[in-house]
Design an enzyme around this catalytic site. Structure first.
Site, PDB file in Angstrom:
ATOM      1  N   SER A 297       0.850  -1.192   0.000  1.00  0.00           N
ATOM      2  CA  SER A 297       0.000   0.000   0.000  1.00  0.00           C
ATOM      3  C   SER A 297       0.881   1.235   0.000  1.00  0.00           C
ATOM      4  CB  SER A 297      -0.900   0.019   1.235  1.00  0.00           C
ATOM      5  OG  SER A 297      -0.154   0.434   2.386  1.00  0.00           O
ATOM      6  N   ASP A 298       0.301   2.391  -0.264  1.00  0.00           N
ATOM      7  CA  ASP A 298       1.023   3.638  -0.045  1.00  0.00           C
ATOM      8  C   ASP A 298       0.909   4.003   1.435  1.00  0.00           C
ATOM      9  OD1 ASP A 298       2.479   5.959  -0.521  1.00  0.00           O
ATOM     10  OD2 ASP A 298       1.438   6.370  -2.397  1.00  0.00           O
ATOM     11  N   TRP A 299       1.591   5.061   1.813  1.00  0.00           N
ATOM     12  CA  TRP A 299       1.712   5.479   3.216  1.00  0.00           C
ATOM     13  C   TRP A 299       0.331   5.667   3.856  1.00  0.00           C
ATOM     14  CZ3 TRP A 299       6.386   6.903   5.901  1.00  0.00           C
ATOM     15  CH2 TRP A 299       6.185   7.527   7.147  1.00  0.00           C
ATOM     16  N   ASN A 300       0.006   4.826   4.830  1.00  0.00           N
ATOM     17  CA  ASN A 300      -1.218   4.931   5.634  1.00  0.00           C
ATOM     18  C   ASN A 300      -2.483   4.681   4.824  1.00  0.00           C
ATOM     19  OD1 ASN A 300      -2.137   5.465   8.374  1.00  0.00           O
ATOM     20  ND2 ASN A 300      -3.138   7.294   7.562  1.00  0.00           N
TER      21      ASN A 300
END
Length: 773
Positions: A297-300
């Site tokens: 995933s991307d950040w958060n």
């Protein structure tokens, strides 16, 4: 009249035109989801059987070991205990052969199963040796340049203990308001696909377990580059055809090239967040394309599924992302903290969990981390490979090849004899930090040779280079303009360096207005008012609207942000040691309201007409063309194109056709020309783009030299999207044109497709074979 094959007939014609190593496209594949069948190595299978639920969740957990500007700051003794307990699968924002070596030692020697960690960073356009920003390197129109830059970045990053980079960013971006346009390869799916393949090859080499390579991440899977209004993180409200014909081809190309990982996008496509898009990840990417790498995933982004409104709780968000096919959760800790509860509520998710863990373990295995976990932790190698003279020379070469000469009235450039006093005007000329651009990894301003220093230090004998800053891009203080004007008036030639600094482009840096900042416009106007000969060097991370500069300046160079060798590279072009040959990977609109502008738009029923008396698809207060077109770029030489020759007048699916064109340097010096091939399907079952890029090559030609460029094309490159995995080849005419840009096509020919067929590959992702003789 084109012939149309419905999806139900796809399987009947597939064998005649599909590559022999592809899986058959049948009605069931075309119309329903397919579940990939995957097998794991004996080691991965054994570990899956031995791991506890907590250890499995730990492998999916990527945590920040620091921040991008404060690496390793969170690697405390408590963090080492988490590693011992198997709670971490990967760290990002960490670096250094020695500190990461200790972290890795704890993982393999003191955790129960000895599973190694993966260390990652955004190594986007260099690690210590910072190359031009990606949109600049895309302007070289030479995939070999991006491969070379990525190879050096991988060598440096791997020496610093890193295994994995979050690059290349291969999002197609057509709206210059979007700040992250600086990070990608521009607006075209064919160009973007070729650059994606090159960067994957550069980062990964031929062997991921080799010590000088790192795992690539093709990002951001979906349509992150098409947010509404150019606002970062915004929804992409696209047709399925646009998604598959424009935005997904570079990802298909990266998958076929063996990219070790992919990252899902922050945004949603028509309401479905990419991080929870099971159809896009499991069906399209894995089942149809055969992608075998891991997905992060991307950040958060997993936690942000709650903000999207598709999950009410973190437990629901965990289930959605895992079920969709996300293997590793970057920083949100949703998988680590909440996935167990989701599995308890829905035991069938255990199979998804095992698959995700297997993808992570397989990535570590391919990197050689189980067999040689300390191979990346040689402090002497780290000291030896950073910012070497050879790497700097390559950075200078690529930076010079990335400069785009937008206009050059009366052969203003290059500056030769008789141009004795040069006034360099503009604070960006000495702004070393801006030349590093965004995502600068471990690059620092003190390693940069500024534009000003390059123009001074590399000037020919007899040149007297003076400087006045004028005004800063982000400042309202215009008091320095008076002194800048005085310096300009005393000069034989002015080099005006204006644009935007690095902090105006990048992530979360979208802009509603693509004109230069007010201080830069004021400085440019004052200097152009002097009447002195002016060359504008445009510093930016996006196309800017510069109508006044285009009207009044003698020459304009798009320099983007050029990296550590910015100054020498600019000097090489300004002073004529190198003829510029960069080409725009995205159009420059005339004004903000003309964005997004793409050369490959559909013509519509009333195509744009320069005659205002006719109703047509245009703005009444602007010409129908952009300021500078896709593929545009000038040279210090001139080139002529001979007539096109086709080796056959018609071609059937499964066959190829060769198109040859002679190109002659009619100038007085050696220079490069970027030969560009475009196609047009004039009559099809659905409306087709006005023209589409299908081949290009950068060719060096001595003065008076002629070389023949041959493009070998497959009818599958003209196919039309019908359904995921089904691309229809239609019988009929294809118009082929060759020239110097999308707006400067010199020669054309018509090819007939004699049969119908089905391909399973995106048309723009298929590489054209090219010969130069």
């Amino acid at each position: 009249m084109k012939l149309h094959i419905p999806a139900l007939a796809a399987a009947a014609v597939l064998a005649a035109c599909q590559p022999v190593d592809s899986s058959p496209v049948t009605e069931s594949i075309a119309l329903s989801q397919a579940t990939p069948v995957e097998t794991w190595s004996p080691r991965v299978t054994r570990l899956l059987a031995e791991m506890s639920l907590a250890e499995k969740l730990g492998q999916l957990n990527q945590v920040a070991g620091g921040r991008s500007r404060n690496l390793n700051s969170r690697l405390t003794p408590d963090e080492l205990d988490r590693v011992r307990r198997g709670e971490i699968g990967s760290y990002l924002h960490v670096a250094g052969a020695a500190p990461l070596g200790e972290l890795q030692r704890v993982a393999v020697e003191e955790s129960r199963l000895g599973i190694p960690l993966m260390f990652a960073m955004d190594v986007v356009h260099g690690y210590r040796t910072i190359f031009p920003v990606p949109i600049a390197m895309a302007s070289s129109w030479d995939p070999a340049d991006l491969e070379a830059a990525s190879r050096i970045a991988a060598d440096e990053a791997s020496a610093a203990g890193l295994h994995w980079t979050f690059a290349p960013m291969i999002d197609i971006a057509r709206d210059p308001r979007w700040g992250r346009i600086v990070e990608g390869g521009g607006s075209d799916p064919y160009l973007g696909s070729r650059l994606a393949v090159a960067q994957v090859a550069g980062f990964q080499g031929g062997d991921l377990a080799a010590g000088a390579t790192i795992m690539a991440t093709a990002k951001h899977f979906g349509a992150y580059g098409a947010p509404t209004g150019g606002r970062d993180y915004g929804t992409a409200d696209l047709s399925e055809r646009s998604l598959h014909e424009v935005y997904l081809p570079p990802f298909h190309a990266a998958s076929a090239a063996g990219s070790g990982s992919m990252m899902t996008a922050f945004n949603d496509i028509a309401g479905v967040p990419s991080t929870a898009n099971e159809h896009l990840i499991d069906d399209v990417l894995r089942a149809r394309w055969g992608f075998e790498g891991m997905i992060v995933s991307d950040w958060n982004a997993v936690a942000e599924l709650i903000n999207h409104g598709v999950a009410e709780t973190r437990v629901q968000a965990a289930a959605l992302a895992l079920r969709a096919g996300v293997d590793m959760d970057m920083t949100s800790t949703v998988f680590a903290d909440d996935l167990a509860a989701a599995i308890e509520a829905e035991p069938a998710l255990m199979a998804d969990l095992d698959r995700a863990v297997a993808h992570v373990l397989t990535a570590k295995e391919r990197l050689g981390l189980f067999d040689t976990p300390m191979a990346y932790h040689n402090a002497q190698r780290e000291a030896d490979v950073m910012l070497t003279a050879a790497s700097r020379a390559e950075a200078r070469r690529i930076a010079a090849r990335s400069l785009v000469l937008l206009q050059n009235r009366n052969d203003t450039l290059p500056l030769g004899e008789g141009r004795g006093r040069i006034a360099v005007i503009g604070a960006l000329a000495e702004d070393a930090s801006t030349q590093l651009g965004s995502w600068r990894a471990r690059g620092t301003p003190d390693t940069v040779i500024s534009l000003l220093d390059g123009l001074r230090d590399e000037s020919p004998d007899g040149f007297d280079v003076r400087y006045a800053p004028g005004t800063e891009p982000g400042s309202d203080d215009l008091s320095g303009i008076v002194a800048a004007v005085a310096e300009a008036e005393a000069a034989d030639h002015v080099i005006l360096v204006v644009g935007e600094d690095y902090d105006l482009s990048g992530e979360a840096r979208s802009r509603s207005d693509i004109f230069m900042p007010a201080s830069q416009r004021a400085l440019a106007s004052a200097i152009l008012d002097t009447g002195r000969p002016v060359t504008v060097v445009l510093v930016s991370g996006r196309p800017l609207a510069i109508p006044d500069i285009a009207e009044r300046a003698d020459a304009v160079l798009a320099s983007w942000m050029l990296g550590v060798e910015a100054g020498p590279a600019l000097a090489d072009v300004i002073y004529g040691r190198i003829s510029p040959a960069g080409r725009l990977p995205v159009s420059f609109p005339r004004t903000t309201g003309q964005a997004p502008f793409t050369y490959s738009e559909y013509p519509g029923g009333r195509p744009a007409d320069p005659d205002l008396s006719r109703d047509s698809n245009r703005f009444h207060d602007l010409p129908i063309t952009p300021l500078y077109a896709f593929g545009h770029g000038l040279s210090y030489a001139s080139f002529e194109y001979g007539a096109i020759e086709l080796d056959r007048p018609e071609v059937a699916p499964g066959e190829t056709v060769r198109l040859s064109v002679p190109v002659t340097n009619t100038g007085s010096r050696t220079a490069d020309e970027v030969v560009q091939l475009y196609m047009r399907d004039p009559v099809a079952s659905v409306a087709r783009p006005r023209i589409e890029l299908r081949g290009f090559v950068r060719v060096e030609l001595a003065a008076g030299e002629t070389r023949t460029v041959t493009f070998e094309l497959d009818p599958a490159q003209f196919a039309i999207f019908e359904a995921p995995g089904v691309w229809r080849i239609e019988a009929g005419a294809i118009d082929l044109s060759v020239g110097a840009s999308s707006a400067d096509l010199r020669q054309s020919a018509r090819l007939m497709i004699s049969g119908v067929g089905i391909s399973d590959r995106p048309a723009a992702a298929i590489a054209t074979r090219i010969e130069v003789n």
